[in-house]
Design a protein around this motif. Sequence first.
Motif, PDB file in Angstrom:
ATOM      1  N   VAL A 175     101.581  36.471  -2.503  1.00 49.82           N
ATOM      2  CA  VAL A 175     100.024  37.029  -1.291  1.00 49.82           C
ATOM      3  C   VAL A 175     100.836  37.524   0.144  1.00 49.82           C
ATOM      4  O   VAL A 175      99.914  39.184   0.377  1.00 49.82           O
ATOM      5  CB  VAL A 175      99.523  36.071  -0.881  1.00 49.82           C
ATOM      6  N   PHE A 176     101.660  37.473   0.508  1.00 47.40           N
ATOM      7  CA  PHE A 176     102.421  38.134   2.368  1.00 47.40           C
ATOM      8  C   PHE A 176     103.498  39.174   1.565  1.00 47.40           C
ATOM      9  O   PHE A 176     103.356  40.528   2.838  1.00 47.40           O
ATOM     10  CB  PHE A 176     103.151  37.088   2.635  1.00 47.40           C
ATOM     11  N   SER A 177     103.752  39.094  -0.223  1.00 48.45           N
ATOM     12  CA  SER A 177     104.533  40.055  -0.172  1.00 48.45           C
ATOM     13  C   SER A 177     104.004  41.323  -0.526  1.00 48.45           C
ATOM     14  O   SER A 177     104.605  41.626  -0.381  1.00 48.45           O
ATOM     15  CB  SER A 177     105.343  39.827  -1.499  1.00 48.45           C
ATOM     16  N   LEU A 178     102.938  41.352  -0.700  1.00 50.58           N
ATOM     17  CA  LEU A 178     101.823  42.369  -1.443  1.00 50.58           C
ATOM     18  C   LEU A 178     100.922  42.675  -0.168  1.00 50.58           C
ATOM     19  O   LEU A 178     100.274  43.665   0.091  1.00 50.58           O
ATOM     20  CB  LEU A 178     101.336  41.680  -2.316  1.00 50.58           C
ATOM     21  N   ASN A 179     101.639  41.930   1.130  1.00 54.98           N
ATOM     22  CA  ASN A 179     101.025  42.440   2.136  1.00 54.98           C
ATOM     23  C   ASN A 179      98.718  42.808   1.882  1.00 54.98           C
ATOM     24  O   ASN A 179      98.292  43.314   2.477  1.00 54.98           O
ATOM     25  CB  ASN A 179     100.659  44.104   2.452  1.00 54.98           C
ATOM     26  N   LEU A 180      98.461  41.594   1.739  1.00 52.17           N
ATOM     27  CA  LEU A 180      97.356  41.641   1.151  1.00 52.17           C
ATOM     28  C   LEU A 180      96.270  41.439   2.316  1.00 52.17           C
ATOM     29  O   LEU A 180      95.371  42.079   2.860  1.00 52.17           O
ATOM     30  CB  LEU A 180      96.694  40.336  -0.434  1.00 52.17           C
ATOM     31  N   PHE A 181      96.770  40.634   2.930  1.00 57.19           N
ATOM     32  CA  PHE A 181      96.014  39.880   4.334  1.00 57.19           C
ATOM     33  C   PHE A 181      95.948  41.028   5.445  1.00 57.19           C
ATOM     34  O   PHE A 181      95.089  42.029   6.272  1.00 57.19           O
ATOM     35  CB  PHE A 181      96.544  38.385   4.743  1.00 57.19           C
ATOM     36  N   ARG A 182      96.875  41.776   5.137  1.00 58.08           N
ATOM     37  CA  ARG A 182      97.323  43.056   6.082  1.00 58.08           C
ATOM     38  C   ARG A 182      96.727  43.963   5.634  1.00 58.08           C
ATOM     39  O   ARG A 182      95.581  45.048   6.849  1.00 58.08           O
ATOM     40  CB  ARG A 182      98.632  43.825   6.131  1.00 58.08           C
ATOM     41  N   SER A 183      96.178  44.365   4.209  1.00 59.30           N
ATOM     42  CA  SER A 183      95.746  45.418   4.354  1.00 59.30           C
ATOM     43  C   SER A 183      93.928  45.116   3.656  1.00 59.30           C
ATOM     44  O   SER A 183      93.533  45.850   4.576  1.00 59.30           O
ATOM     45  CB  SER A 183      95.785  45.503   2.356  1.00 59.30           C
ATOM     46  N   VAL A 184      93.918  43.497   3.744  1.00 61.38           N
ATOM     47  CA  VAL A 184      91.774  43.321   4.088  1.00 61.38           C
ATOM     48  C   VAL A 184      92.405  44.129   6.243  1.00 61.38           C
ATOM     49  O   VAL A 184      90.479  44.690   6.307  1.00 61.38           O
ATOM     50  CB  VAL A 184      91.740  41.675   4.227  1.00 61.38           C
ATOM     51  N   LEU A 185      93.092  43.548   6.501  1.00 65.48           N
ATOM     52  CA  LEU A 185      92.680  43.858   7.560  1.00 65.48           C
ATOM     53  C   LEU A 185      92.625  45.784   8.304  1.00 65.48           C
ATOM     54  O   LEU A 185      91.749  46.195   8.685  1.00 65.48           O
ATOM     55  CB  LEU A 185      93.817  43.469   8.850  1.00 65.48           C
ATOM     56  N   GLY A 186      93.511  46.005   7.656  1.00 64.25           N
ATOM     57  CA  GLY A 186      94.206  47.880   7.736  1.00 64.25           C
ATOM     58  C   GLY A 186      92.837  48.548   6.964  1.00 64.25           C
ATOM     59  O   GLY A 186      91.839  49.214   7.920  1.00 64.25           O
ATOM     60  N   TYR A 187      92.115  48.158   5.726  1.00 67.62           N
ATOM     61  CA  TYR A 187      90.762  48.464   5.213  1.00 67.62           C
ATOM     62  C   TYR A 187      89.709  48.365   6.666  1.00 67.62           C
ATOM     63  O   TYR A 187      88.603  48.917   6.819  1.00 67.62           O
ATOM     64  CB  TYR A 187      90.331  48.178   4.431  1.00 67.62           C
ATOM     65  N   GLN A 188      89.942  47.015   7.515  1.00 66.69           N
ATOM     66  CA  GLN A 188      88.365  47.139   7.527  1.00 66.69           C
ATOM     67  C   GLN A 188      88.878  48.021   9.075  1.00 66.69           C
ATOM     68  O   GLN A 188      87.629  48.653   9.082  1.00 66.69           O
ATOM     69  CB  GLN A 188      88.180  45.771   7.984  1.00 66.69           C
ATOM     70  N   ASN A 189      90.083  47.928   9.776  1.00 62.19           N
ATOM     71  CA  ASN A 189      90.108  48.272  10.418  1.00 62.19           C
ATOM     72  C   ASN A 189      89.779  49.606  10.802  1.00 62.19           C
ATOM     73  O   ASN A 189      88.762  50.506  11.730  1.00 62.19           O
ATOM     74  CB  ASN A 189      91.123  48.138  11.846  1.00 62.19           C
ATOM     75  N   PHE A 190      89.911  50.450   9.847  1.00 56.24           N
ATOM     76  CA  PHE A 190      89.515  51.477   8.938  1.00 56.24           C
ATOM     77  C   PHE A 190      88.438  52.124   9.396  1.00 56.24           C
ATOM     78  O   PHE A 190      87.535  52.927   9.547  1.00 56.24           O
ATOM     79  CB  PHE A 190      90.437  52.324   8.127  1.00 56.24           C
ATOM     80  N   SER A 191      87.382  51.190   8.440  1.00 58.71           N
ATOM     81  CA  SER A 191      85.928  51.607   8.888  1.00 58.71           C
ATOM     82  C   SER A 191      85.444  51.357   9.758  1.00 58.71           C
ATOM     83  O   SER A 191      84.584  52.419   9.355  1.00 58.71           O
ATOM     84  CB  SER A 191      85.681  50.537   6.704  1.00 58.71           C
ATOM     85  N   LEU A 192      85.952  50.372  10.275  1.00 59.33           N
ATOM     86  CA  LEU A 192      85.105  50.564  11.942  1.00 59.33           C
ATOM     87  C   LEU A 192      85.588  51.808  12.675  1.00 59.33           C
ATOM     88  O   LEU A 192      84.337  52.084  13.348  1.00 59.33           O
ATOM     89  CB  LEU A 192      85.298  49.408  12.024  1.00 59.33           C
ATOM     90  N   LYS A 193      86.713  52.267  12.441  1.00 61.53           N
ATOM     91  CA  LYS A 193      87.334  53.284  13.048  1.00 61.53           C
ATOM     92  C   LYS A 193      85.871  54.811  12.775  1.00 61.53           C
ATOM     93  O   LYS A 193      85.610  55.173  13.804  1.00 61.53           O
ATOM     94  CB  LYS A 193      88.249  53.116  13.404  1.00 61.53           C
ATOM     95  N   ALA A 194      86.389  55.010  11.449  1.00 65.08           N
ATOM     96  CA  ALA A 194      85.767  55.492  10.501  1.00 65.08           C
ATOM     97  C   ALA A 194      84.043  55.731  11.155  1.00 65.08           C
ATOM     98  O   ALA A 194      83.560  56.751  11.147  1.00 65.08           O
ATOM     99  CB  ALA A 194      85.600  55.234   9.329  1.00 65.08           C
ATOM    100  N   GLY A 195      83.339  54.644  11.087  1.00 64.48           N
ATOM    101  CA  GLY A 195      81.728  54.292  11.430  1.00 64.48           C
ATOM    102  C   GLY A 195      81.813  55.082  12.463  1.00 64.48           C
ATOM    103  O   GLY A 195      80.756  55.354  12.847  1.00 64.48           O
ATOM    104  N   GLN A 196      82.984  54.571  14.163  1.00 67.14           N
ATOM    105  CA  GLN A 196      82.473  54.900  15.400  1.00 67.14           C
ATOM    106  C   GLN A 196      82.569  57.041  15.353  1.00 67.14           C
ATOM    107  O   GLN A 196      81.891  57.076  15.865  1.00 67.14           O
ATOM    108  CB  GLN A 196      83.411  54.606  15.881  1.00 67.14           C
ATOM    109  N   VAL A 197      83.540  57.194  14.463  1.00 67.73           N
ATOM    110  CA  VAL A 197      83.527  58.461  14.118  1.00 67.73           C
ATOM    111  C   VAL A 197      82.289  59.436  14.278  1.00 67.73           C
ATOM    112  O   VAL A 197      81.698  60.522  14.613  1.00 67.73           O
ATOM    113  CB  VAL A 197      84.928  58.927  13.634  1.00 67.73           C
ATOM    114  N   GLU A 198      81.942  58.953  13.117  1.00 66.46           N
ATOM    115  CA  GLU A 198      80.786  59.084  12.397  1.00 66.46           C
ATOM    116  C   GLU A 198      79.817  58.854  13.452  1.00 66.46           C
ATOM    117  O   GLU A 198      79.043  60.186  13.569  1.00 66.46           O
ATOM    118  CB  GLU A 198      80.160  58.501  11.270  1.00 66.46           C
TER     119      GLU A 198
END
Length: 254
Positions: A175-198
Amino acid sequence: MRFSLGCKLAGFIIGTLAVLLPLLPAYAALLVFGLSVIADLVAWRSDTYKAIAETLRRKLDGQDAFGWEISKAEISDLLVRSPSNLDKLVVAEVLAEKYFASREGYGTRRALENIQESAWWSKHLSERMRNYYLTGTCLLVGVSLVVLLTSVQTVNNQQFSSSLGRIVTSVLTLVFSLNLFRSVLGYQNFSLKAGQVEKAAESLLMNTGASESDAIKLMNEYHLARAFAPLLPAWLWKAMRSELNETWKKYRQY
C-alpha cells in the motif's frame, strides 16, 4: 506509470508465492529486487514525460487564450525529448485541436473562460481518481486486517499462521510502496485547488475590470498546481469525456 505499478505488483506476487510455495527460493529475492528497480526507473521516465507534456500543455493554453505563437524551435525540442510516437500525436491532433469551448476571441475573457473550463474538468477527474484510490486502499487494508485477525484466532498451524502474517505485512507494505495514501491526498488537494481556481476565474469573468495580468496570474497558479498533482490518466479522461462535455455545454458554457 501503469508499467511501474505492474512491476511492483509482480514483485509482490512473486514474493508471496516464495513464502507459500518453494518456487525458486534462491532467485525470488533477486527477482523482486530487479522488478523494484525497474519500477522506479519506469516511474522516473513517466515523470520526465509528464513534465514535457505539461510544458506543451502550458504553451498550447497560452496559444489558445492569447494567440501566443509556439515557435518551430520549441516544438522540435519538445518532440526530440518525447517518446517517438508523440510526433504524430502533436502534429495531427493536439496543435490542430479546438480544445476549449469558449467562443471569445484572443484575450483576457477567453483566457479566463478556458481556465474555468479546464479547472472544472480537473476538479471532477481528480475527484473520480481520489475515489478509485481511496476505495482500493480501504479494501486492501481492510481485507488484510480481517485476514490477519481471523488467522490469529482460528489457525492452529504455527508455520502457516507465520507465513500468512508475512503476506499480510507485505500487502500493507505494498500500500505504501504504491503510494496509495499519497495519491489519495494528491488527488484530493488538486481537486480542491482546481475548484478554487474555477471560482476565481468565474469571479474575474463577472468583473468587467479584470486585466490580462489577472488572467495570466491565475493561469500560472493553475498550471503550477497541475504540475505538482498526480497524473490524470488518459483512460479516465476518455471515459468521462462525453459526460463532461455534454454537461459543460448544457449548463456552464457562456
